[in-house]
Scaffold this active site. Structure first.
Site, PDB file in Angstrom:
ATOM      1  N   CYS A  36       3.803  -4.856   6.666  1.00 10.22           N
ATOM      2  CA  CYS A  36       4.500  -5.665   5.655  1.00 10.22           C
ATOM      3  C   CYS A  36       5.467  -6.664   6.303  1.00 10.22           C
ATOM      4  O   CYS A  36       5.482  -7.847   5.960  1.00 10.22           O
ATOM      5  CB  CYS A  36       5.250  -4.742   4.697  1.00 10.22           C
ATOM      6  SG  CYS A  36       6.172  -3.422   5.529  1.00 10.22           S
ATOM      7  N   HIS A  56      12.447  -4.975   1.945  1.00  4.41           N
ATOM      8  CA  HIS A  56      13.105  -5.306   3.208  1.00  4.41           C
ATOM      9  C   HIS A  56      13.805  -6.664   3.042  1.00  4.41           C
ATOM     10  O   HIS A  56      13.374  -7.488   2.220  1.00  4.41           O
ATOM     11  CB  HIS A  56      12.089  -5.510   4.334  1.00  4.41           C
ATOM     12  CG  HIS A  56      11.186  -4.347   4.616  1.00  4.41           C
ATOM     13  ND1 HIS A  56      11.636  -3.131   5.073  1.00  4.41           N
ATOM     14  CD2 HIS A  56       9.833  -4.241   4.564  1.00  4.41           C
ATOM     15  CE1 HIS A  56      10.595  -2.325   5.281  1.00  4.41           C
ATOM     16  NE2 HIS A  56       9.492  -2.972   4.973  1.00  4.41           N
TER      17      HIS A  56
HETATM   18  P1  NAD Z   1       0.828   6.799   1.687  1.00  3.27           P
HETATM   19  O1  NAD Z   1       1.267   8.078   2.271  1.00  3.27           O
HETATM   20  O2  NAD Z   1       1.492   6.291   0.459  1.00  3.27           O
HETATM   21  O3  NAD Z   1      -0.728   6.865   1.378  1.00  3.27           O
HETATM   22  C1  NAD Z   1      -1.651   7.427   2.264  1.00  3.27           C
HETATM   23  C2  NAD Z   1      -2.690   8.179   1.444  1.00  3.27           C
HETATM   24  O4  NAD Z   1      -3.690   8.678   2.330  1.00  3.27           O
HETATM   25  C3  NAD Z   1      -2.097   9.388   0.717  1.00  3.27           C
HETATM   26  O5  NAD Z   1      -2.594   9.389  -0.606  1.00  3.27           O
HETATM   27  C4  NAD Z   1      -2.631  10.584   1.506  1.00  3.27           C
HETATM   28  O6  NAD Z   1      -2.824  11.728   0.703  1.00  3.27           O
HETATM   29  C5  NAD Z   1      -3.963  10.031   1.981  1.00  3.27           C
HETATM   30  N1  NAD Z   1      -4.535  10.725   3.145  1.00  3.27           N
HETATM   31  C6  NAD Z   1      -3.927  11.504   4.079  1.00  3.27           C
HETATM   32  N2  NAD Z   1      -4.842  11.936   4.992  1.00  3.27           N
HETATM   33  C7  NAD Z   1      -6.029  11.418   4.615  1.00  3.27           C
HETATM   34  C8  NAD Z   1      -7.350  11.513   5.140  1.00  3.27           C
HETATM   35  N3  NAD Z   1      -7.619  12.207   6.244  1.00  3.27           N
HETATM   36  N4  NAD Z   1      -8.352  10.876   4.495  1.00  3.27           N
HETATM   37  C9  NAD Z   1      -8.107  10.139   3.373  1.00  3.27           C
HETATM   38  N5  NAD Z   1      -6.880  10.033   2.826  1.00  3.27           N
HETATM   39  C10 NAD Z   1      -5.854  10.647   3.444  1.00  3.27           C
HETATM   40  O7  NAD Z   1       0.908   5.720   2.866  1.00  3.27           O
HETATM   41  P2  NAD Z   1       1.002   4.154   2.724  1.00  3.27           P
HETATM   42  O8  NAD Z   1       2.438   3.789   2.571  1.00  3.27           O
HETATM   43  O9  NAD Z   1       0.020   3.668   1.743  1.00  3.27           O
HETATM   44  O10 NAD Z   1       0.615   3.723   4.197  1.00  3.27           O
HETATM   45  C11 NAD Z   1      -0.733   3.614   4.613  1.00  3.27           C
HETATM   46  C12 NAD Z   1      -0.797   2.665   5.799  1.00  3.27           C
HETATM   47  O11 NAD Z   1      -0.317   1.395   5.375  1.00  3.27           O
HETATM   48  C13 NAD Z   1       0.031   3.055   7.015  1.00  3.27           C
HETATM   49  O12 NAD Z   1      -0.598   2.586   8.182  1.00  3.27           O
HETATM   50  C14 NAD Z   1       1.311   2.267   6.807  1.00  3.27           C
HETATM   51  O13 NAD Z   1       2.010   2.028   8.000  1.00  3.27           O
HETATM   52  C15 NAD Z   1       0.753   0.989   6.229  1.00  3.27           C
HETATM   53  N6  NAD Z   1       1.695   0.205   5.443  1.00  3.27           N
HETATM   54  C16 NAD Z   1       2.557   0.795   4.578  1.00  3.27           C
HETATM   55  C17 NAD Z   1       3.459   0.027   3.883  1.00  3.27           C
HETATM   56  C18 NAD Z   1       4.460   0.622   2.944  1.00  3.27           C
HETATM   57  O14 NAD Z   1       5.529   0.091   2.817  1.00  3.27           O
HETATM   58  N7  NAD Z   1       4.180   1.694   2.280  1.00  3.27           N
HETATM   59  C19 NAD Z   1       3.463  -1.364   4.037  1.00  3.27           C
HETATM   60  C20 NAD Z   1       2.521  -1.953   4.875  1.00  3.27           C
HETATM   61  C21 NAD Z   1       1.646  -1.153   5.601  1.00  3.27           C
END
Ligand code: NAD
Length: 337
Positions: free
Chosen positions: A140, A220
């Site tokens: 992000c 942020h």
């Molecule tokens: P999150 O925890 O909200 O979502 C992840 C999902 O994946 C959850 O529903 C979890 O149950 C599921 N999961 C866990 N293990 C799994 C598996 N083996 N197979 C399939 N699903 C599985 O996380 P998020 O915030 O969505 O982050 C995901 C990615 O995006 C990360 O790399 C993070 O760094 C990136 N990201 C997050 C944000 C943010 O602010 N939340 C912003 C940009 C990028």
């Protein structure tokens, strides 16, 4: 039609799934979940085929009365592209599965850059992802910085960017994150990982970044100083930014003083989940001192990478050039506040 599967249906995955479902040239093959929690119920309510991310856990879905369309390998097999939105580190373990089915995969910013062939930002390096098998949509913060720095570099040249990132402690749903009552230099050492991450998009750009974490969940905020190679007026820079579809210049008259009012504004505008896909720049903060540009921008961490994932799908499948893809994505989502 590009058939897209989403593996990992959390904060990012559910938003990308909704965005895929809105594209005229894409269809959602389904989403994979590890457990039948509230997000699984939401997927079912939305009519998205639900696949079990972990085969052994299929009975848990049955017990919860949720019908599964199959297991994640079936989802990967039927998808032209998989968007992996699993937690940091987990996606790396999924790479061999995507390779086995010869399905191109997009990963998120939490993964290491060396996991993939190319790191991606639609405004920064769209064409670099053409035909790639493994692409990382940068985080992000890096997305927000890339969108801002691309026009500056093209129009004025960047001598050096210096950014302090005041980062939210966690997302609203992340009850275990913090701090809850502190202001942390994070990391204490320089640079924070954001500068080197921007260099995965713009390898030659000189950038130093410092990070902090604060007790907030909404957005942020970046305090930006960019030394330019030329000396435009603040008004010229503002006009240049106004041409960028994913930069929203917050007009002074709206009296938006921070992330709280920005989120209210987005909710009032009818945005899904109050999402703000655009960088939000306080217009009156844009200032020039000599050839130093200063400004403040806020980044909605949960949603600014969503349009970038959609563009990355078209980039890897070579279905559109950057201009076409960005315009289709913007129009279908309603980007432009
Ligand atoms: P999150 O925890 O909200 O979502 C992840 C999902 O994946 C959850 O529903 C979890 O149950 C599921 N999961 C866990 N293990 C799994 C598996 N083996 N197979 C399939 N699903 C599985 O996380 P998020 O915030 O969505 O982050 C995901 C990615 O995006 C990360 O790399 C993070 O760094 C990136 N990201 C997050 C944000 C943010 O602010 N939340 C912003 C940009 C990028």
């Amino acid at each position: 039609m590009i058939t897209v599967g989403i593996n990992g249906y959390g904060t990012i995955g559910k938003r990308v799934a909704d965005a895929v479902a809105q594209q005229p040239d894409m269809e959602l093959a389904g989403v994979a979940k590890t457990r039948p929690n509230f997000e699984a119920e939401a997927a079912v309510r939305n009519g998205y085929p639900l696949f079990a991310a972990i085969e052994d856990r299929m009975p848990l879905f049955e017990e919860a009365g949720i019908d599964l369309a199959g297991s994640v390998t079936e989802l990967v097999e039927k998808s032209d592209v998989v968007v992996d939105a699993c937690p940091s580190g987990v996606a790396a373990q999924n790479k061999s599965m995507y390779e086995e089915y010869d399905t191109p995969a997009l990963y998120q910013g939490g993964e290491d850059a060396d996991l993939v062939d190319v790191s991606f930002n639609a405004r920064g390096n769209y064409s670099a992802a053409a035909g790639a098998s493994h692409v990382r949509v940068v985080s992000c913060n890096t997305t927000g910085l890339s969108r801002l720095l691309a026009p500056l570099q093209e129009q004025y040249g960047v001598e050096k960017a210096r950014i302090t990132l005041v980062r939210r402690g966690g997302d609203p749903g992340q009850t275990s994150r913090g701090p809850i009552n502190d202001i942390l230099p994070n990391p204490v050492t320089l640079p924070s990982h954001h500068g080197p991450d921007v260099n995965t998009i713009f390898p030659d750009l000189a950038i130093d970044t410092l990070g902090m974490k604060v007790p907030a969940t909404l957005m942020h905020t970046h305090s930006v100083n960019v030394t330019l190679e030329s000396t435009p007026t603040a008004e010229e820079v503002r006009d240049r930014f106004a041409e960028e579809s994913r930069l929203f210049l917050i007009p002074e008259r709206l009296a938006i003083d921070g992330a709280g009012k920005l989120k209210e504004f987005a909710h009032d505008a009818g945005r899904p989940r109050g999402d703000i896909w655009e960088n939000c720049l306080w217009e009156e903060s844009i200032s020039m001192e000599g050839n130093d540009l200063y400004l403040f921008q806020a980044i909605h961490q949960e949603s600014d990478v969503v349009p970038e994932n959609i563009d990355a799908i078209r980039a890897v499948t070579e279905q559109a050039d950057a201009r076409e893809s960005i315009s289709t994505t913007n129009e279908s989502l309603g980007i432009g506040l």
